[in-house]
Design a protein around this motif. Structure first.
Motif, short mmCIF file in Angstrom:
data_model
loop_
_atom_site.label_atom_id
_atom_site.label_comp_id
_atom_site.label_asym_id
_atom_site.label_seq_id
_atom_site.Cartn_x
_atom_site.Cartn_y
_atom_site.Cartn_z
N GLY A 1 -32.42 -24.57 -73.80
CA GLY A 1 -31.57 -25.76 -73.81
C GLY A 1 -32.39 -26.99 -73.51
O GLY A 1 -33.61 -27.00 -73.73
N TRP B 1 -23.46 -23.98 -74.23
CA TRP B 1 -24.34 -23.69 -73.08
C TRP B 1 -24.39 -24.88 -72.12
O TRP B 1 -24.41 -24.72 -70.90
N ASN B 2 -24.40 -26.11 -72.70
CA ASN B 2 -24.51 -27.30 -71.86
C ASN B 2 -23.20 -27.54 -71.08
O ASN B 2 -23.23 -27.93 -69.92
N VAL C 1 -21.18 -25.17 -70.17
CA VAL C 1 -21.20 -24.14 -69.12
C VAL C 1 -22.04 -24.64 -67.95
O VAL C 1 -21.65 -24.53 -66.78
N LYS D 1 -25.05 -14.61 -72.65
CA LYS D 1 -26.16 -15.58 -72.64
C LYS D 1 -25.82 -16.85 -71.85
O LYS D 1 -26.70 -17.62 -71.52
N TYR D 2 -24.53 -17.03 -71.56
CA TYR D 2 -24.15 -18.23 -70.82
C TYR D 2 -24.30 -18.09 -69.31
O TYR D 2 -24.30 -19.08 -68.60
N PHE E 1 -27.05 -20.09 -67.86
CA PHE E 1 -26.77 -21.53 -67.82
C PHE E 1 -25.80 -21.85 -66.69
O PHE E 1 -25.86 -22.91 -66.07
N SER E 2 -24.90 -20.90 -66.43
CA SER E 2 -23.97 -21.09 -65.33
C SER E 2 -24.72 -21.11 -64.00
O SER E 2 -24.48 -21.96 -63.14
#
Lengths: 195, 137
Positions: free
Chosen positions: A32, A65-66, A68, B2-3, B6-7
């Motif tokens: 990211g 993703w951002n 999240v 996959k998140y 990021f969390s």
């Protein structure tokens, strides 16, 4: 636990800076990038703004993703104030404290006494009926959202990511942040706070 | 799945924003009044270290955990959009004492009125999207 006790102390600025750079690195490593305000655009796209402007017609699913990341910052904030809070309020400089007191903004309280990081006089729920406060929250938020997209980034995207990548446009943006911030702080806020 | 990473990064970010006091309206006032080194120290350290990390990532062609090259895009050259957009952002930053990252973090503090600021920031982004062809970039 000792570890919890140590990180609950107020952090030295250098530790904070290191941790911010580390966060940026994690996001890059995960595929990211570090830029919080892009999420505002994604929220517009999810809300259907693509029907009104092609600026919002992009594959917002690739930006989840951002979202999240930034929504999890809410959890991080919750954890930090509830489990890692230092017993002391924000250690503000004496001159700032004196200035704010003269404008009717009380010294920050500790987290145990209420909202430790924002002034109750502006952000308190019970003070929401004040026109001045609504103006500051709505007007300020609008400027942040509009300005960040116009400039193509905010503090994370330009001041941290962009400057780290030695981008001249980011330097211009950060100079802009400071021109705007200084105008607001020195020319507008003094009268706004006494309204 | 996959998140999740990021969390976790977001949770860390919320903790860092809080413990650094970068979320504090008071600290932002103090910074713009040049009455403490605190915020300059934070941003300065992050940028110096960030620049070293960025340099090393490029030099050693570091890959993401998915095996792709980490890419850095150069920003488009212009002055107007960065300066004017930046000034508008700065006005709002000093007024609310919060930039986008801290706005979300502060919701976790129970500053519910920050939701008004976030909603308004989304509106500002939307209006920019509608009118952007009329502004110089």
């Amino acid at each position: 636990m000792d570890f919890i006790r140590i990180i609950s102390e107020p952090w030295h600025w250098s530790v904070s800076g290191i941790m911010i750079a580390f966060t940026m690195f994690l996001l890059l490593w995960f595929g990211g990038k570090f830029g919080a305000s892009s999420n505002l655009r994604t929220l517009c796209a999810i809300g259907g703004a693509g029907a009104h402007s092609d600026f919002f017609r992009f594959d917002w699913k690739s930006q989840i993703w951002n979202l999240v990341f930034i929504l999890s910052a809410i959890i991080g904030g919750y954890i930090a104030v509830n489990y890692l809070a230092s017993p002391e309020p924000v250690n503000l400089s004496l001159s700032t404290t004196e200035y704010l007191t003269s404008k009717g903004i009380a010294y920050p309280k500790s987290n145990f006494e209420g909202l430790g990081y924002v002034p109750q006089e502006i952000y308190g729920f019970e003070n929401l009926s004040s026109f001045r406060n609504l103006f500051m929250l709505i007007g300020g938020g609008f400027l942040v959202g509009f300005g960040a997209r116009y400039a193509g980034g905010c503090t994370s995207g330009h001041a941290i990511s962009g400057l780290s990548n030695l981008q001249l446009p980011s330097l211009i943006a950060v100079i802009g942040f400071f021109i705007g911030g200084l105008i607001m702080t020195w020319l507008i806020m003094p009268s706004l706070l006494t309204l | 799945m996959k998140y999740i990473k990021f969390s976790l990064a977001g949770i860390l970010f919320g903790i860092v924003m809080t413990k650094s006091e970068a979320v504090s309206w008071f600290r932002i006032q103090e910074m713009f009044r040049f009455e403490s080194f605190h915020m300059y120290g934070i941003i300065g350290t992050a940028v110096i270290l960030g620049a070293m990390l960025t340099f090393l990532i490029k030099k050693f062609k570091l890959k993401t955990i998915y095996g792709n090259q980490i890419e850095f895009k150069d920003k488009n050259k212009s002055i107007t959009r960065y300066l004017v957009g930046g000034i508008l952002f700065g006005l709002g930053w000093a007024m609310t004492g919060a930039c986008p990252g801290p706005m979300f973090t502060l919701v976790g503090h129970g500053v519910w009125t920050m939701l008004i600021v976030i909603a308004s920031a989304v509106l500002g982004t939307y209006v920019y999207g509608l009118l952007r062809s009329r502004f110089p970039h």
